[in-house]
Write a protein that holds these residues in place. Sequence first.
Motif, PDB file in Angstrom:
ATOM      1  N   ILE A 139      32.445  61.885   9.051  1.00 36.73           N
ATOM      2  CA  ILE A 139      32.121  63.194   9.609  1.00 36.73           C
ATOM      3  C   ILE A 139      30.948  63.757   8.826  1.00 36.73           C
ATOM      4  CG2 ILE A 139      32.963  65.512  10.126  1.00 36.73           C
ATOM      5  CD1 ILE A 139      34.590  63.427  11.542  1.00 36.73           C
ATOM      6  N   LEU A 140      29.830  63.944   9.521  1.00 37.59           N
ATOM      7  CA  LEU A 140      28.656  64.504   8.848  1.00 37.59           C
ATOM      8  C   LEU A 140      28.235  65.776   9.573  1.00 37.59           C
ATOM      9  CD1 LEU A 140      26.607  61.220   8.285  1.00 37.59           C
ATOM     10  CD2 LEU A 140      28.104  62.376   6.672  1.00 37.59           C
ATOM     11  N   PHE A 141      27.523  66.622   8.858  1.00 36.50           N
ATOM     12  CA  PHE A 141      27.065  67.877   9.446  1.00 36.50           C
ATOM     13  C   PHE A 141      25.587  67.758   9.810  1.00 36.50           C
ATOM     14  CE2 PHE A 141      30.549  68.766   6.570  1.00 36.50           C
ATOM     15  CZ  PHE A 141      31.412  69.411   7.433  1.00 36.50           C
ATOM     16  N   ASN A 142      25.182  68.574  10.748  1.00 35.65           N
ATOM     17  CA  ASN A 142      23.792  68.518  11.195  1.00 35.65           C
ATOM     18  C   ASN A 142      22.883  69.206  10.189  1.00 35.65           C
ATOM     19  OD1 ASN A 142      21.484  68.190  12.623  1.00 35.65           O
ATOM     20  ND2 ASN A 142      21.996  69.657  14.241  1.00 35.65           N
ATOM     21  N   GLU A 143      22.768  68.583   9.039  1.00 35.63           N
ATOM     22  CA  GLU A 143      21.944  69.124   7.963  1.00 35.63           C
ATOM     23  C   GLU A 143      21.216  67.962   7.315  1.00 35.63           C
ATOM     24  OE1 GLU A 143      22.930  72.007   5.365  1.00 35.63           O
ATOM     25  OE2 GLU A 143      24.698  72.765   6.422  1.00 35.63           O
ATOM     26  N   SER A 144      20.610  68.222   6.168  1.00 31.09           N
ATOM     27  CA  SER A 144      19.898  67.126   5.508  1.00 31.09           C
ATOM     28  C   SER A 144      20.902  66.173   4.853  1.00 31.09           C
ATOM     29  CB  SER A 144      18.976  67.689   4.437  1.00 31.09           C
ATOM     30  OG  SER A 144      19.742  68.324   3.451  1.00 31.09           O
ATOM     31  N   ILE A 145      20.446  64.975   4.574  1.00 30.70           N
ATOM     32  CA  ILE A 145      21.282  64.004   3.859  1.00 30.70           C
ATOM     33  C   ILE A 145      21.720  64.624   2.535  1.00 30.70           C
ATOM     34  CG2 ILE A 145      21.266  61.756   2.717  1.00 30.70           C
ATOM     35  CD1 ILE A 145      19.179  60.856   4.758  1.00 30.70           C
ATOM     36  N   GLY A 204      20.874  65.142  12.427  1.00 21.00           N
ATOM     37  CA  GLY A 204      21.424  65.327  13.774  1.00 21.00           C
ATOM     38  C   GLY A 204      22.923  65.541  13.736  1.00 21.00           C
ATOM     39  N   GLU A 205      23.452  65.952  14.880  1.00 28.32           N
ATOM     40  CA  GLU A 205      24.873  66.250  14.945  1.00 28.32           C
ATOM     41  C   GLU A 205      25.693  65.011  14.615  1.00 28.32           C
ATOM     42  OE1 GLU A 205      27.797  68.321  18.159  1.00 28.32           O
ATOM     43  OE2 GLU A 205      25.648  68.485  18.449  1.00 28.32           O
ATOM     44  N   ASN A 206      26.585  65.171  13.667  1.00 26.86           N
ATOM     45  CA  ASN A 206      27.370  64.054  13.134  1.00 26.86           C
ATOM     46  C   ASN A 206      26.503  62.823  12.821  1.00 26.86           C
ATOM     47  OD1 ASN A 206      29.673  63.044  12.053  1.00 26.86           O
ATOM     48  ND2 ASN A 206      30.493  62.290  13.976  1.00 26.86           N
ATOM     49  N   GLY A 207      25.295  63.068  12.364  1.00 25.75           N
ATOM     50  CA  GLY A 207      24.431  61.971  11.936  1.00 25.75           C
ATOM     51  C   GLY A 207      23.987  61.057  13.051  1.00 25.75           C
ATOM     52  N   ILE A 208      23.761  61.638  14.225  1.00 26.30           N
ATOM     53  CA  ILE A 208      23.441  60.816  15.397  1.00 26.30           C
ATOM     54  C   ILE A 208      22.147  60.028  15.211  1.00 26.30           C
ATOM     55  CG2 ILE A 208      22.167  62.602  16.679  1.00 26.30           C
ATOM     56  CD1 ILE A 208      23.773  61.585  19.169  1.00 26.30           C
ATOM     57  N   LYS A 209      21.292  60.512  14.288  1.00 27.92           N
ATOM     58  CA  LYS A 209      20.027  59.801  14.102  1.00 27.92           C
ATOM     59  C   LYS A 209      20.136  58.618  13.138  1.00 27.92           C
ATOM     60  CE  LYS A 209      17.459  64.015  14.994  1.00 27.92           C
ATOM     61  NZ  LYS A 209      16.677  65.077  14.365  1.00 27.92           N
ATOM     62  N   LEU A 210      21.354  58.329  12.682  1.00 29.29           N
ATOM     63  CA  LEU A 210      21.521  57.238  11.723  1.00 29.29           C
ATOM     64  C   LEU A 210      22.416  56.148  12.291  1.00 29.29           C
ATOM     65  CD1 LEU A 210      22.235  59.374   8.545  1.00 29.29           C
ATOM     66  CD2 LEU A 210      20.055  58.386   9.239  1.00 29.29           C
ATOM     67  N   SER A 211      22.390  54.990  11.647  1.00 30.45           N
ATOM     68  CA  SER A 211      23.295  53.921  12.076  1.00 30.45           C
ATOM     69  C   SER A 211      24.662  54.162  11.455  1.00 30.45           C
ATOM     70  CB  SER A 211      22.759  52.578  11.613  1.00 30.45           C
ATOM     71  OG  SER A 211      23.052  52.409  10.245  1.00 30.45           O
ATOM     72  N   GLY A 212      25.672  53.482  11.983  1.00 27.78           N
ATOM     73  CA  GLY A 212      27.025  53.644  11.470  1.00 27.78           C
ATOM     74  C   GLY A 212      27.106  53.361   9.975  1.00 27.78           C
ATOM     75  N   GLY A 213      26.436  52.297   9.562  1.00 27.43           N
ATOM     76  CA  GLY A 213      26.473  51.928   8.153  1.00 27.43           C
ATOM     77  C   GLY A 213      25.774  52.958   7.271  1.00 27.43           C
ATOM     78  N   ARG A 227      27.391  55.272   4.235  1.00 29.35           N
ATOM     79  CA  ARG A 227      26.882  55.343   2.871  1.00 29.35           C
ATOM     80  C   ARG A 227      26.746  56.794   2.410  1.00 29.35           C
ATOM     81  NH1 ARG A 227      22.185  50.929   3.189  1.00 29.35           N
ATOM     82  NH2 ARG A 227      22.702  50.896   5.406  1.00 29.35           N
ATOM     83  N   ILE A 228      26.374  57.678   3.341  1.00 29.01           N
ATOM     84  CA  ILE A 228      26.299  59.100   2.968  1.00 29.01           C
ATOM     85  C   ILE A 228      27.702  59.616   2.639  1.00 29.01           C
ATOM     86  CG2 ILE A 228      25.720  61.414   3.776  1.00 29.01           C
ATOM     87  CD1 ILE A 228      23.543  60.168   5.485  1.00 29.01           C
ATOM     88  N   ALA A 229      28.677  59.204   3.466  1.00 27.04           N
ATOM     89  CA  ALA A 229      30.050  59.649   3.222  1.00 27.04           C
ATOM     90  C   ALA A 229      30.557  59.157   1.868  1.00 27.04           C
ATOM     91  CB  ALA A 229      30.966  59.166   4.332  1.00 27.04           C
ATOM     92  N   ILE A 230      30.162  57.931   1.516  1.00 24.63           N
ATOM     93  CA  ILE A 230      30.578  57.395   0.210  1.00 24.63           C
ATOM     94  C   ILE A 230      29.928  58.193  -0.917  1.00 24.63           C
ATOM     95  CG2 ILE A 230      30.431  55.383  -1.321  1.00 24.63           C
ATOM     96  CD1 ILE A 230      30.683  53.659   1.262  1.00 24.63           C
TER      97      ILE A 230
END
Length: 582
Positions: free
Chosen positions: A425-431, A472-481, A485-488
């Motif tokens: 779960i990511l927020f639509n903010e910066s990494i 992007g919303e829930n990190g839509i601009k990134l790949s699953g992996g 890594r951000i969540a980790i």
Amino acid sequence: MTSKTKQSVISRIIFNYLLDHRIKILLALLMMVISAAATGLHAWLVRPALDEVLIKGNKDMLFLIPIAIIIVTLIKGLATYTHSYQMSKVAHSIIAKLQTQMFEKLMYLNMKFYNDSKSGNLISRLINDTYYLRLAIVKSVTGIIKDVLVIIFLLGNMFYQSWTLTLFAFFAFPLALWPIRKIGKSIRKITYTIQNEIAVFSNVLAESIKGIRQVKAYSRENYEKERAFETISFIQKYFTKSAFISNRLSPLMEFIGSLAVALSIYAGGVFVLNESMTTGQFMSFLVSLLLAYQPVKALGNLNISVQEGLAGAERIFKLLDTSKKNMENISSRKTIDLDGDIVFKDVSFSYNDNQVLNKISLTIPKGKKVALVGLSGSGKSTIASIILRLYDNYSGSILINSKDIKELNLTDVRNSVSIVTQETILFNESIFNNIKYGNLEASDEEISLVAKNAGVNSFSEELDQKLHTVIGENGIKLSGGQRQRIAIARALIKDAPLLIMDEATSSLDNITENKIHETINNLMDNKTKLIIAHRLSTIEDADIIYVLDKGKIESQGSHEELILQSTIYKKLQLREQLENEF
Ligand code: ADP
Ligand code: MG
């Protein structure tokens, strides 16, 4: 809504919310009296204007009356402005208070409540229902009191000019009350349905917009369209029904008003002709009657928006009254640091009826690496959830450092766990900010460091704004992996004594996965680690491995032991070997 709940909703609004603003409301009331009196004065001034100026030709009055009219109008304007502004201010702050209270409630409601509710429903309470209530407060307090006052002053003038004529006009008034009540009642019912339907609509919208990738991938545009169109047309139907009924009110009232006017003109005409009344008296009376038409009509319509507001308020209070049973008891104060063995004793748990955990007993010794493996659906994530006490209704006990977590401060329990959940779960903010969410006090250097350790750098360096790129919303601009890594990194920066990784590296390739596990082993050597494994290769070195099967511990031991003992473990390993070959 029964009349009893309606009563309690109203008294709750008054005592818990309106009374907070009594000074402003008193000021507004005073201004309403002034503004209403000015309307009465306007009607009263018609009589000298006719009798003194036009008929008797009084020169002084020729100047005085226009001046008086201007002054009265100015005062009325000022008073109206002040009471409207004050009441809007009151309404806005009441709504803000309700929204704050609802949001506060939402933050502390437990997972069980969220499992059973729809997010669109909850959102619509904060946005839609408050909107209707806001309108009702502004309109009802200003409307009812002001309009009643205006009617009183105008009636006063009518009686003053000719009480017999007033009685004539009055025949029509009781007639007007009946449609007002009847229509208000139907509107209340319809509005309640409309508001529920809008909540459903928000759910449908949120789902199909959030799930747009799935919609497109499965070509389900038509399916989603049908779902949405159905609710849209439902809402349309009810709004139309509401308009069908509510729009009757105006013409009905107009007709009743015209009856009153017709009667008065007839009777008044007779009085003026037989000289028991002057022309000025009659005209002043007639102007009062005509001026009273507007507030009477407004009172009728007002009933509609009051009913709409009450329907909204009822839904708001329903959320605010969600039972204590569904609330988490959180104090933000940190009382103790929890660090020690985590022990499950005969823990059984079910979400609803089906049992998910069945007498689980296991130990996660302090500072060790413990792994949990098992087929999907065996209950691994559930174990992680109840360590965090997201669910409280388990039987048996869970101890951290020999203390039962049910007796501990919830904040302490959660502060002692860093978790990487299965769904990222990511927020639509910066990494950067997404990582910082794990520890708001972390310094920029610390964040850069965990970003490097969790392998975030390897992709963030290529982005325009590096760590400050918005994802992007829930990190839509990134790949699953990349999201994982951000969540980790977020879990690493929290730096709690227990680290739980729930299939946290499932979307990473073997090489990156091994690298991250190596880093975690090194960095978190002294931490307690619970790794819910996706690939066995990453947990072969675990101190204890628990194999979970349908909510039970099937076996436990080291990798070497399990290879010999556990059929499930063997199966999992076989599957992995096959995957690796292809
Ligand atoms: P695992 O992580 O091992 O794949 P989970 O712990 O997620 O398994 O799920 C175990 C069981 O609990 C599954 O059968 C699943 O259907 C059920 N379950 C999981 N979450 C919920 C929930 N929020 N409400 C109801 N049932 C749930
Ligand atoms: Mg899981």
